[in-house]
Design a protein around this motif. Sequence first.
Motif, PDB file in Angstrom:
ATOM      1  N   ALA A  34       0.818  -1.217   0.000  1.00 43.13           N
ATOM      2  CA  ALA A  34       0.000   0.000   0.000  1.00 43.13           C
ATOM      3  C   ALA A  34       0.856   1.274   0.000  1.00 43.13           C
ATOM      4  N   ARG A  35       1.972   1.238   0.717  1.00 43.18           N
ATOM      5  CA  ARG A  35       2.860   2.421   0.749  1.00 43.18           C
ATOM      6  C   ARG A  35       3.326   2.795  -0.635  1.00 43.18           C
ATOM      7  N   GLU A  36       3.710   1.757  -1.396  1.00 46.97           N
ATOM      8  CA  GLU A  36       4.225   2.008  -2.736  1.00 46.97           C
ATOM      9  C   GLU A  36       3.102   2.495  -3.656  1.00 46.97           C
ATOM     10  N   ASN A  38       0.681   4.255  -2.885  1.00 44.35           N
ATOM     11  CA  ASN A  38       0.299   5.625  -2.571  1.00 44.35           C
ATOM     12  C   ASN A  38       1.061   6.663  -3.386  1.00 44.35           C
ATOM     13  N   THR A  41      -1.661   8.587  -8.066  1.00 43.10           N
ATOM     14  CA  THR A  41      -2.898   9.277  -7.702  1.00 43.10           C
ATOM     15  C   THR A  41      -4.027   8.778  -8.575  1.00 43.10           C
ATOM     16  N   PHE A  45      -7.222  10.755  -5.185  1.00 41.69           N
ATOM     17  CA  PHE A  45      -6.795  10.029  -3.982  1.00 41.69           C
ATOM     18  C   PHE A  45      -5.408   9.445  -4.210  1.00 41.69           C
ATOM     19  N   PRO A  46      -4.626   9.249  -3.134  1.00 44.58           N
ATOM     20  CA  PRO A  46      -3.466   8.359  -3.275  1.00 44.58           C
ATOM     21  C   PRO A  46      -4.016   6.959  -3.563  1.00 44.58           C
ATOM     22  N   GLY A  48      -3.222   3.797  -3.004  1.00 45.57           N
ATOM     23  CA  GLY A  48      -3.326   2.816  -1.919  1.00 45.57           C
ATOM     24  C   GLY A  48      -4.491   3.133  -1.007  1.00 45.57           C
ATOM     25  N   PHE A  49      -4.637   4.400  -0.680  1.00 42.65           N
ATOM     26  CA  PHE A  49      -5.742   4.832   0.182  1.00 42.65           C
ATOM     27  C   PHE A  49      -7.065   4.571  -0.512  1.00 42.65           C
TER      28      PHE A  49
END
Lengths: 83, 679
Positions: A34-36, A38, A41, A45-46, A48-49
Motif C-alpha cells: 500500500a505504501r508504494e 500511494n 494518484t 486520492f493516493p 493505496g488509500f
Amino acid sequence: MKPSSDAYWRQTKRLTLTLLVLWIVLTFVMNWFAREFNDFTFLDFPLGFYMDAQGLLLIYLAIIWYYNRRMRQLDAKYGIEDK
Amino acid sequence: MFGSLTKLQRYYLYYTASFLAFIGALAVLEQHGMPPRWIGYAFLFFTISMYAVIGIMSRTSDVSEYYVAGRSVPAFFNGMATGADWMSAASFIGLAGTLYLSGHQGLAYVIGWTGGFVLVALLLAPYLRRFGEYTIPDFLGARYGGNAIRLVAVAAAILASFVYVVAQIYGVGVITSRFVSLQFEIGVFVGLAGILVCSFLGGMRAVTWTQVAQYVILIIAYITPVAILSYNVTGNPVPQLVYGKVLQEVGRLEERLFDTPAEIEVRKLYRERADLYAQKIMQLPHSLSHEREQLSQRINEMKNSDTQMKDIVALEKQRRDMPHDPEQAKARWESAMFSAVDRSKPPIHHAEAFPGDDAEQQLIQRINFLALIFCLTVGTAALPHVLTRYYTTPTVSQARDSVFWSLLFILLLYITAPAYAVFAKYEVLSHLVEIPIAKLPGWVAAWAKVGLVSIEDINADGILQIAELSMNPDVIVLATPEIAGMPYVVSGLVAAGGLAAALSTADGLLLTITTALSHDVYYRIVRPDASTQLRLVISKSLLLVVAVLAATVAAQKPGTILSMVAWAFSIAGSAFFPALVLGIFWNRATRAGALSGMLVGSLLSIYYILRVEFDSIPWLGISGFNMLPWFHVQSTSAGLFGVLAGFLTIVVVSLFTKPDPQASSFLQGIRCSNKEGRA
C-alpha cells in the motif's frame, strides 16, 4: 455419487478456489505494498488509500456478483435443485 | 429487479416516506421553537414505537417462524436485515472516529468488515442454507456427530455474542443519555425495552422485519450529515466522490501545521510531563507520601496567611482526590503518562500507509494492518448471528443473492465512514488549530462539557496546537451536525440512527444466544421429546433472562467493553471458521479433529489475549505473566494464531483418526442436491 453431480462439485470447487485466490491476492498481497501504491494518484486520492477505502470494497461486491452468476449457470446446467 | 415492486417493497417505501415526512415535520417545528430535548424524545418515541408495531404484527408461535422466519425472507430484504444485524453501535458511532485518529491504518476495519462477506458467500452461506436447519451448532453437530462438539460450539457462540450484546446495550445507554439526557442506567433499560418489543413475541421473524426498518433509519441518519457537510465544503453533496480533493487539502494543511515551532514546543512539554510521571512511578511509594506532605504543607501555610477560603478548599479537595494507596497511584499515573506520551508523538499523516520513523516501525504497522484484516474477515465469516441469517431465505440461490445484497447495503456505510473522517479532519485543521482558545467554535465547548473533547493549553500561549486537543473517537459522528452548523433535528436523526444500529445488532445477538440455549442445549441434548410449545416457552423466558442480564452488566459501565468486542471476533473466528470450512470442503475432517481444532484455536486466542493484555488475574491468583507479543501482533489480532492453529490441528488430528463413514453422504447432500442426497 452420480457423475453429473461429481462434475458440478468439481466445477464449483474450481470456481470457489479461483475467486478465493483472487480475494487473497487483492486483500493481502496488494495491501502489503500500500505504501508504494500511494505514490500514484487516482481520482485525486493516493491509490493505496483509494483501494482500501473504496476500490477493494467494490471489487468484493463484483466477486460475489460473478460467483452468484456462475453458480446459477452451473445449477441450470446440471439441474441442481434449488430448494 | 427494480421494475415491478413487490408488496413488501411497497410497504417499506411507504415506511421510508413517512419517516422522511416525520423528519420534515420536526424540522418545521424546530423553526417554530420546539426545544431540542423534545425533538430527541420525539425521535426516541417514534422509532421505538415503529419497531414495536412491526414486532407485534410479526408475533408468532411457530418454531420455524420463531427461529428462521419461516425461511421466507426474500434475498433483497435478508440483505438489508443482515446489514442492520451486522452494523453495530461501534460501526455507526465509533468507526469514523477510529479512522479520524488512525488514518490509513484504520482502513483495516473497513476492509475486514466487508471482505469477510466474500468468505461468507464463497465458503459458507449456500452450504448452510442447503443444510437447512436452525443454528450453527446444528450444522457442526450434524456434520461431525455427537453432543460434545455441539456444546463447544454453543459455548463459543455464547461467549462471543454476550460480550457483543453488552456493548450494544451500553451504546444505547450512551446515546440516550447524551441526546435525550436520560440517566445512563435508565437509558440502558429503555434500550432493553426497545430490544424486547422486537424479539420477544416474534423471534427471528419479528427481528428480521424490524431490522429492515432499522436499516432504513440508520443509513439515512449516517449519510445525511456528511452529505450536507460535503455540500458546504465542496459544493457536491456526494461525499464519497469528492473527498479525494479534501484529502489533498488535509495533506497540505498537515505539511504546514505539523512542525511549526509552537507544535514542537508543545510536544516537548508533553514528553517532559511523561518523564515526570515515569519518575514518580519509579519512586513509589515514597513519591506519593512526599506529594501528600507537600500539599498539606501548602494548605497549612495558606491557612496561616490571609488567603481566600475558596482557594484553601480547592487545595483540600485536591488532597482528598489524591490516590489512596500506591496501587491506585500507579494505575492513575500510568494512564496519565501514556496519554502524555501519545500527545508527545508527532501526529500521523492521514493518507500515509504504515507510518513509522524507520523501516522496522513501518514493518510492524504493516504486519498489524494485515493481521487485523485477517482476523476481522475470518471473524465476520464466523459470527453466528450473521451466519444464521442465511438460513432464512427460501432457496439456496436466494441465500447466495442475499450475501450480495448484504454486502451492498453494508458497503454504503463503510464507504462513507472514511469520508466522515477526512471532512472532520479538514474542519479541525482549518478551523480549530492555530485559533485562539477563547474564540473556538461553540461545539468544542459543548462536547468538552460531556468530556468527549478536552483542551489543555500546556504552553500557555492562548492558542490551540494540535497536540493540545484530544477527542474521543465517538465525537466525530455525534458532533458532525453541529460542526456543519445544522439544526438540531439532524442531531436527533443521528441519535435515532445510532439507536437503530445498536438495537438491531442486539436483537440478532440475543436471539442467537437464546436459540443456542433453548434449541441446541435444551431441545437437542436435554429433552429431545419436548413439545414445540414448550420449546417456545423456554426460548422466550430465556430471552428475557439473558436480556435483563446483559442490561445489568451494561449498566455497570464496564470499561474495557470496546476492546472486548474486537476480541470476540478473534474468539469466534478461531472457534468456528476452521471447523466450518473444513467440514464443508474436506471429507476427511473427523469429529476428533474438529473438536480438538475448535478447542485449540479458541483457547490459543484467549491465552494470547490474556498474556499480551494483562499482567495479573487477581481472582485466579496469577500475576506477572505478561509477555511480549509474537511478531509484534497486537492482542486484537489474536485470531491470526488461533485460526491458523485451528486449521492445523483439525488437519493433523483428522489424519490420525478413522474417517467418518457418514461424512460423504452428508456432504453430497449439502454440496449438490437436496434432501434425497442426505442420509
